[in-house]
Design an enzyme around this catalytic site. Sequence first.
Site, mmCIF file in Angstrom:
data_model
loop_
_atom_site.group_PDB
_atom_site.id
_atom_site.type_symbol
_atom_site.label_atom_id
_atom_site.label_comp_id
_atom_site.label_asym_id
_atom_site.label_seq_id
_atom_site.Cartn_x
_atom_site.Cartn_y
_atom_site.Cartn_z
ATOM 1 N N GLY A 11 1.081 -1.230 -0.103
ATOM 2 C CA GLY A 11 -0.275 -0.157 -0.036
ATOM 3 C C GLY A 11 0.768 1.260 -0.106
ATOM 4 O O GLY A 11 0.404 2.592 -0.700
ATOM 5 N N LYS A 281 2.887 -12.808 4.054
ATOM 6 C CA LYS A 281 3.862 -12.455 2.929
ATOM 7 C C LYS A 281 5.001 -13.750 3.395
ATOM 8 O O LYS A 281 5.620 -14.306 1.732
ATOM 9 C CB LYS A 281 4.441 -11.462 3.041
ATOM 10 C CG LYS A 281 4.039 -9.948 3.037
ATOM 11 C CD LYS A 281 4.718 -8.669 2.792
ATOM 12 C CE LYS A 281 4.126 -7.650 3.829
ATOM 13 N NZ LYS A 281 2.391 -7.772 2.543
#
Lengths: 323, 323
Positions: A11, A281
């Site tokens: 982001g 992740k």
Amino acid sequence: MRKIIVVALGGNAIKQADEAGTAEEQRRNVAITCRQLVSMLRYGHRLVITHGNGPQAGNLLIQQEAGAAEVPPQPLDIVGAMTQGQIGYMFQQTMQNMLWQEKMPLPVVSIVNQVLVSEDDPDYKDPSKPVGPFYTEEEAARIKKERPDYVIKEVKPKSVARRFRRVVASPDPIRNIEYVAIRRMVEGGMVVIASGGGGIPVVYDAEDNLRGTAAVIDKDKAGERLAEVVGADIFLILTDVDAARVHFGTPQEKAVRTVTLSEMRKLHAEGHFKAGSMGPKVLACMRFIEWGGQCAIITSLDKAVSALIGTAGTRVVPDPVAE
Amino acid sequence: MRKIIVVALGGNAIKQADEAGTAEEQRRNVAITCRQLVSMLRYGHRLVITHGNGPQAGNLLIQQEAGAAEVPPQPLDIVGAMTQGQIGYMFQQTMQNMLWQEKMPLPVVSIVNQVLVSEDDPDYKDPSKPVGPFYTEEEAARIKKERPDYVIKEVKPKSVARRFRRVVASPDPIRNIEYVAIRRMVEGGMVVIASGGGGIPVVYDAEDNLRGTAAVIDKDKAGERLAEVVGADIFLILTDVDAARVHFGTPQEKAVRTVTLSEMRKLHAEGHFKAGSMGPKVLACMRFIEWGGQCAIITSLDKAVSALIGTAGTRVVPDPVAE
């Protein structure tokens, strides 16, 4: 050694947490990101870019709700498609400009991209992903009545008035739908921007037709599926920290550097990585190596180029072949 | 005789004038359109699809304004990119589903697509294209103060309270920016959806960088530029009437059938076609034949297949070669 690299941008590559999200702010952030990406292209690597869309989808959902008396709000799959256009455009134009200035006029193209999920995914039973505006208790009650299909949860402590929010499933991505087109584009030498916001989540209905589903797919997990279909050598997750850390927030805290898949599996099983942030992740990196990738990296934007040559970031590599 | 056909779809292919624009309504219209497009693919033609975005951009601008206190509205180029994602997704998914059911699994892909214009275009001096919500006189005065860059015009008679609207330039499209990528995709056998809403309008700034401009490009004129770069044989404009008409609205009214470029030039010069509606379509058809196209067609969705074989629609063809 020219590689195919799939880069998953977080982001902060588009909108900083303290920004409102004006077009100017987002363009500035995108330009900083693209400068790093262009330096990868200068080494001759091929690049496939994917990105999150949380802040943009959030803003659009707020706008849709504000205008609901005049204009019908669009469902979450369409919102995802709209942010793919929005963010894809910003990256595409910025990359084109920089590559042109650098005399590397590679075609750059963003595509509308769906990702298959299953409504049997356990996350549909107990949705975990908050989306859209925060509501007061009264607003939450009203919305529950108006939209019986919404799941509304209390996501902040009782002391906060606006503490309710819609939650949707975050199912595991199964397959990138436009994989044939993406593969051909990458083979044709294009810089491709795909799977934006984790991809538009779709399911097969009873007639084997694709249709959108109210869900949000984790963009790193979807990026990993993208890396598989383009036959990537390297899967690079860029986030706001330079490496994954063990014993996070304790005196024993330590960055994870280059580890084998087995070593990372062990760390993951020990619970070092938080479910909402570093966990997916790390999981995406492990999946990429399990699939057959050479190297999966978690690092920050400014360390990206160093991480590629092995001097920064968390890097997951295959286990040594048994003798 | 397999042809490359560029199809330009009008607003009614996505949203009927009397509809609010819910996702369900739009999907239904898109499905009706795609059924016709699929029948063209069944003949072995290659298809490139472009579409308008007026109602969708209009709705988004209303939502943005309604939410402006909480979320920064995005500029018009970004709005265009968002509608490309939105509409592109609906067509892409619907085409994929129908092709799959028909056992013709061609890759279908929508791309984010910019179109170059010039800020020297005369339309920037006296903008002609209304966008976004209608305002009362008081609202118009307030917005003029808040946004000195906006041009607000009175677009309805004095008797109507909400008669003011923002107007922007509708410049002539010069070039499709992503033409290399689009060409490669078409050559690679993909069904490509591009230049949505007339393309995202961009200009070159003083440093030769592309940047968005507050404008709306006519989707048929932009579609014609798209037809040039993919080397189309046929340029097919689908609208809400089955043919262009001369002496429109008089007892002499008559549909134009197959005409040569010279014949169409004469009719156009005689002023038969209205500037805001049929005029740009006729102009786009003439340009396509001037460029070297085989046939440019204006017709309605239900006549599309007949028009391709010459039994319906207005068809512009090259002049006979002089002997």
